[in-house]
Design an enzyme around this catalytic site. Structure first.
Site, PDB file in Angstrom:
ATOM      1  N   SER A  42     -63.798   9.882  97.197  1.00  0.00           N
ATOM      2  CA  SER A  42     -63.771   9.080  95.967  1.00  0.00           C
ATOM      3  C   SER A  42     -62.317   8.659  95.751  1.00  0.00           C
ATOM      4  O   SER A  42     -61.619   9.192  94.903  1.00  0.00           O
ATOM      5  CB  SER A  42     -64.299   9.884  94.779  1.00  0.00           C
ATOM      6  OG  SER A  42     -63.484  10.993  94.494  1.00  0.00           O
ATOM      7  N   HIS A 147     -69.425  13.610  96.318  1.00  0.00           N
ATOM      8  CA  HIS A 147     -69.205  14.799  97.156  1.00  0.00           C
ATOM      9  C   HIS A 147     -70.481  15.569  97.451  1.00  0.00           C
ATOM     10  O   HIS A 147     -70.441  16.658  98.020  1.00  0.00           O
ATOM     11  CB  HIS A 147     -68.193  15.740  96.491  1.00  0.00           C
ATOM     12  CG  HIS A 147     -66.819  15.164  96.408  1.00  0.00           C
ATOM     13  ND1 HIS A 147     -65.819  15.724  95.657  1.00  0.00           N
ATOM     14  CD2 HIS A 147     -66.269  14.066  96.993  1.00  0.00           C
ATOM     15  CE1 HIS A 147     -64.715  15.001  95.775  1.00  0.00           C
ATOM     16  NE2 HIS A 147     -64.979  13.988  96.572  1.00  0.00           N
ATOM     17  N   GLU A 157     -67.345  17.035  89.853  1.00  0.00           N
ATOM     18  CA  GLU A 157     -66.894  18.417  90.054  1.00  0.00           C
ATOM     19  C   GLU A 157     -67.031  19.253  88.790  1.00  0.00           C
ATOM     20  O   GLU A 157     -66.485  18.891  87.750  1.00  0.00           O
ATOM     21  CB  GLU A 157     -65.421  18.428  90.495  1.00  0.00           C
ATOM     22  CG  GLU A 157     -65.214  17.717  91.815  1.00  0.00           C
ATOM     23  CD  GLU A 157     -63.739  17.539  92.158  1.00  0.00           C
ATOM     24  OE1 GLU A 157     -62.920  18.413  91.805  1.00  0.00           O
ATOM     25  OE2 GLU A 157     -63.414  16.511  92.777  1.00  0.00           O
ATOM     26  N   GLU A 200     -66.630  19.991  98.856  1.00  0.00           N
ATOM     27  CA  GLU A 200     -65.531  20.893  98.474  1.00  0.00           C
ATOM     28  C   GLU A 200     -65.985  22.329  98.300  1.00  0.00           C
ATOM     29  O   GLU A 200     -65.303  23.142  97.666  1.00  0.00           O
ATOM     30  CB  GLU A 200     -64.842  20.359  97.212  1.00  0.00           C
ATOM     31  CG  GLU A 200     -64.164  19.024  97.485  1.00  0.00           C
ATOM     32  CD  GLU A 200     -63.487  18.408  96.276  1.00  0.00           C
ATOM     33  OE1 GLU A 200     -63.751  18.851  95.142  1.00  0.00           O
ATOM     34  OE2 GLU A 200     -62.685  17.487  96.479  1.00  0.00           O
ATOM     35  N   ASP A 236     -64.263  17.326  86.730  1.00  0.00           N
ATOM     36  CA  ASP A 236     -63.731  16.051  87.222  1.00  0.00           C
ATOM     37  C   ASP A 236     -64.887  15.052  87.214  1.00  0.00           C
ATOM     38  O   ASP A 236     -65.811  15.166  88.018  1.00  0.00           O
ATOM     39  CB  ASP A 236     -63.152  16.198  88.642  1.00  0.00           C
ATOM     40  CG  ASP A 236     -62.582  14.879  89.169  1.00  0.00           C
ATOM     41  OD1 ASP A 236     -62.632  13.872  88.429  1.00  0.00           O
ATOM     42  OD2 ASP A 236     -62.109  14.854  90.323  1.00  0.00           O
ATOM     43  N   GLU A 281     -60.756  15.777  84.196  1.00  0.00           N
ATOM     44  CA  GLU A 281     -60.084  14.823  85.093  1.00  0.00           C
ATOM     45  C   GLU A 281     -60.880  13.516  85.156  1.00  0.00           C
ATOM     46  O   GLU A 281     -62.110  13.537  85.174  1.00  0.00           O
ATOM     47  CB  GLU A 281     -60.005  15.473  86.481  1.00  0.00           C
ATOM     48  CG  GLU A 281     -59.299  14.657  87.544  1.00  0.00           C
ATOM     49  CD  GLU A 281     -59.239  15.431  88.863  1.00  0.00           C
ATOM     50  OE1 GLU A 281     -59.204  16.691  88.835  1.00  0.00           O
ATOM     51  OE2 GLU A 281     -59.261  14.792  89.930  1.00  0.00           O
ATOM     52  N   ASP A 308     -56.314  11.092  87.922  1.00  0.00           N
ATOM     53  CA  ASP A 308     -56.259  11.164  89.391  1.00  0.00           C
ATOM     54  C   ASP A 308     -56.269   9.729  89.929  1.00  0.00           C
ATOM     55  O   ASP A 308     -55.214   9.169  90.253  1.00  0.00           O
ATOM     56  CB  ASP A 308     -57.458  11.983  89.887  1.00  0.00           C
ATOM     57  CG  ASP A 308     -57.613  11.999  91.404  1.00  0.00           C
ATOM     58  OD1 ASP A 308     -56.692  11.553  92.104  1.00  0.00           O
ATOM     59  OD2 ASP A 308     -58.667  12.460  91.892  1.00  0.00           O
ATOM     60  N   LYS A 333     -51.610  14.393  94.837  1.00  0.00           N
ATOM     61  CA  LYS A 333     -52.163  14.428  96.203  1.00  0.00           C
ATOM     62  C   LYS A 333     -51.185  13.661  97.087  1.00  0.00           C
ATOM     63  O   LYS A 333     -51.128  12.422  97.011  1.00  0.00           O
ATOM     64  CB  LYS A 333     -53.529  13.728  96.241  1.00  0.00           C
ATOM     65  CG  LYS A 333     -54.645  14.414  95.463  1.00  0.00           C
ATOM     66  CD  LYS A 333     -55.864  13.482  95.389  1.00  0.00           C
ATOM     67  CE  LYS A 333     -57.091  14.168  94.819  1.00  0.00           C
ATOM     68  NZ  LYS A 333     -58.168  13.190  94.479  1.00  0.00           N
ATOM     69  N   HIS A 361     -56.026  19.401  96.602  1.00  0.00           N
ATOM     70  CA  HIS A 361     -56.624  19.109  97.912  1.00  0.00           C
ATOM     71  C   HIS A 361     -57.335  17.757  97.868  1.00  0.00           C
ATOM     72  O   HIS A 361     -57.409  17.123  96.820  1.00  0.00           O
ATOM     73  CB  HIS A 361     -57.622  20.213  98.294  1.00  0.00           C
ATOM     74  CG  HIS A 361     -58.820  20.304  97.370  1.00  0.00           C
ATOM     75  ND1 HIS A 361     -59.887  21.143  97.595  1.00  0.00           N
ATOM     76  CD2 HIS A 361     -59.130  19.662  96.195  1.00  0.00           C
ATOM     77  CE1 HIS A 361     -60.782  21.012  96.632  1.00  0.00           C
ATOM     78  NE2 HIS A 361     -60.343  20.128  95.768  1.00  0.00           N
ATOM     79  N   LYS A 384     -55.564  22.671  92.434  1.00  0.00           N
ATOM     80  CA  LYS A 384     -57.006  22.456  92.575  1.00  0.00           C
ATOM     81  C   LYS A 384     -57.318  22.436  94.059  1.00  0.00           C
ATOM     82  O   LYS A 384     -56.960  21.481  94.756  1.00  0.00           O
ATOM     83  CB  LYS A 384     -57.394  21.125  91.912  1.00  0.00           C
ATOM     84  CG  LYS A 384     -58.899  20.910  91.869  1.00  0.00           C
ATOM     85  CD  LYS A 384     -59.275  19.678  91.077  1.00  0.00           C
ATOM     86  CE  LYS A 384     -59.549  18.521  91.971  1.00  0.00           C
ATOM     87  NZ  LYS A 384     -60.370  17.459  91.364  1.00  0.00           N
TER      88      LYS A 384
HETATM   89  C1  LIG Z   1     -60.448  15.799  95.390  1.00  0.00           C
HETATM   90  C2  LIG Z   1     -61.055  14.705  94.935  1.00  0.00           C
HETATM   91  O1  LIG Z   1     -61.853  13.963  95.713  1.00  0.00           O
HETATM   92  P1  LIG Z   1     -61.395  12.976  96.885  1.00  0.00           P
HETATM   93  O2  LIG Z   1     -60.521  13.745  97.803  1.00  0.00           O
HETATM   94  O3  LIG Z   1     -62.716  12.605  97.498  1.00  0.00           O
HETATM   95  O4  LIG Z   1     -60.686  11.847  96.235  1.00  0.00           O
HETATM   96  C3  LIG Z   1     -60.915  14.269  93.538  1.00  0.00           C
HETATM   97  O5  LIG Z   1     -61.480  13.243  93.140  1.00  0.00           O
HETATM   98  O6  LIG Z   1     -60.196  14.913  92.781  1.00  0.00           O
HETATM   99 MG   LIG Z   2     -60.401  13.594  91.066  1.00  0.00          MG
END
Ligand SMILES: C=C(OP(=O)(O)O)C(=O)O
Ligand SMILES: [Mg+2]
Length: 417
Positions: A42, A147, A157, A200, A236, A281, A308, A333, A361, A384
């Site tokens: 995503s 996911h 999530e 995840e 999330d 999130e 995010d 990230k 992650h 996370k």
């Molecule tokens: C970890 C996530 O998913 P992705 O790595 O698929 O963006 C997220 O959206 O926070």
């Molecule tokens: Mg996210």
């Protein structure tokens, strides 16, 4: 010179979804660093491009020599120079020529090689002697959205954070206990549940959003009572995935409900209040700075509001968020932005403006443990990185080792919510 780069090797390896990704070794005169790139499902549209056209194979066949010939002879200690060269080799704003994932793997491997040249762990090389705080793990319990399969909840999530844990071991085991209890509770609702998991490592059950919320809350309470540790639910939404641009509505497919922006904000507020959510999130889509600002103003003192997809670890975009008061936390990230230098710039800007950095992650991971070191080096209060699964525990177990190594290690100061 211990830190001079003597060789750079690039290889194709598997990620946790079975897709190819890149692993890089950087060898110095006196050290060695290895790092692998994760990948998202995503993804935010403003993230840098993960791989060039032709994918990992093109990087191996055509770009490895270009990268290594530029880097050999450079000093791995000068991370900013290395990152600058990598961006110059690419030559584009969105890193589409050699790929953000290629760059992040080289950038992290070079930092690890420099650390190793001085016989230091990465967290200490980057964070120094004052990097002594251990982040709280925000663990994935139930996976939905992009996911998990189509019968799983729409919310991506369902997470928990053991905010009362006194050390990292207590924290990760509290999360794993909640994870196990949630399976039992799902099974009680759906006896045919076969234990399937999402990307995840959270369970991917055939239940509604509300059923998942109830199960999440109950498991937090029960394990909290059993262990004496306060454990709080978090979410999330990954709301960009729910947003239908044409209809201007958030589509909850599983429940057959559509919510406009106002209704979505009310819905999120209601969940925060009902379930005492600690962290939320991406409650709104990636372009809705205004909505983020409204939600943060109305309920940001009761719950962490984290961005995010809206910020994609980009300090220029975060700056706009800060100016508008959108969110009070940011997901970090490294592969969303490409280099460690730029990742650090974003963390620094966030902290200077009281935005909580949450090192994270991706849904597609490897056993690379670098983000555990980054979270400690940056003194991030939250990481996370899942709760269960080889590629997730690689980071959690590394935090246990780091805690053991630091003489005055203590859990981070979590903001009160
Ligand atoms: C970890 C996530 O998913 P992705 O790595 O698929 O963006 C997220 O959206 O926070
Ligand atoms: Mg996210």
């Amino acid at each position: 010179m211990e830190t001079v780069i003597e060789d750079v090797r690039v290889r194709k390896i598997l990620d946790s979804r079975g897709n190819p990704t890149i692993e890089v070794d950087v060898i110095t005169w006196n050290g060695f660093g290895r790092a692998a790139a994760p990948s998202g499902a995503s993804t935010g549209t403003r993230e840098v491009v993960a791989f060039p056209e032709g994918g990992v194979d093109k990087v191996i066949s055509e770009l490895e020599d270009v990268i290594s010939s530029e880097l050999i002879g450079m000093d791995a200690e000068y991370l900013e120079d290395i990152d600058l060269i990598l961006k110059e080799i690419d030559g584009t704003e969105n890193l589409s020529n050699i790929g953000g994932n290629t760059i992040v793997a080289v950038s992290m491997a070079a930092a690890k090689a420099a650390a190793s040249s001085y016989n230091l762990p990465l967290y200490k090389f980057l964070g120094g002697n004052f990097a002594t705080s251990i982040p709280y793990p925000l663990g994935n319990m139930i996976n939905g959205g992009a996911h998990a399969g189509k019968h799983a909840p729409d919310i991506q999530e369902f997470l928990v954070i053991p905010k009362g844990a006194s050390d990292i071991q207590e924290a990760v085991f509290a999360n794993s206990k909640v994870h196990a209890r949630i399976r039992e509770l799902i099974q009680a609702k759906d006896p045919e549940f076969t234990g399937g998991k999402g990307d995840e490592g959270g369970w991917a059950p055939k239940i509604s959003n509300y059923e998942a919320l109830e199960i999440q809350a109950r498991a937090c309470e029960e394990i909290g009572d059993e262990t004496g540790i306060e454990i709080r639910p978090s979410l999330d939404f990954a709301a960009t995935e729910l947003w239908n641009l044409k209809e201007e509505k958030y589509v909850y497919r599983r429940e057959n409900i559509k919510r406009d922006t106002g209704e979505q904000i009310e819905f999120v507020k209601e969940l925060i209040k009902t379930y005492k959510m600690f962290f939320i999130e991406d409650p709104l889509h990636e372009s809705d700075f205004q909505g983020f600002a409204q939600l943060t103003k109305e309920i940001g003192d009761k719950c962490i509001i984290c961005g995010d997809d809206i910020f994609v670890t980009n300090y220029k975009i975060l700056k706009k968020g800060i100016e508008m008061g959108a969110a009070n936390a940011i997901i970090i990230k490294p592969n969303q932005i490409g280099t460690l230098t730029d990742t650090y710039k974003t963390v620094k800007l966030a902290k200077e403006n009281n935005y909580i950095p949450v090192v994270s992650h991706r849904s597609g991971e490897t056993t690379d443990e670098t983000i555990a070191h980054l979270a400690v080096a940056f003194s991030a209060p939250i990481i996370k990185t899942g709760a269960i699964g080889g590629e997730r525990i690689a980071k959690l177990n590394e935090l246990i080792r780091i805690q053991e190594e630091i003489p005055y290690a203590r859990m981070a100061n979590l903001p009160e919510r």
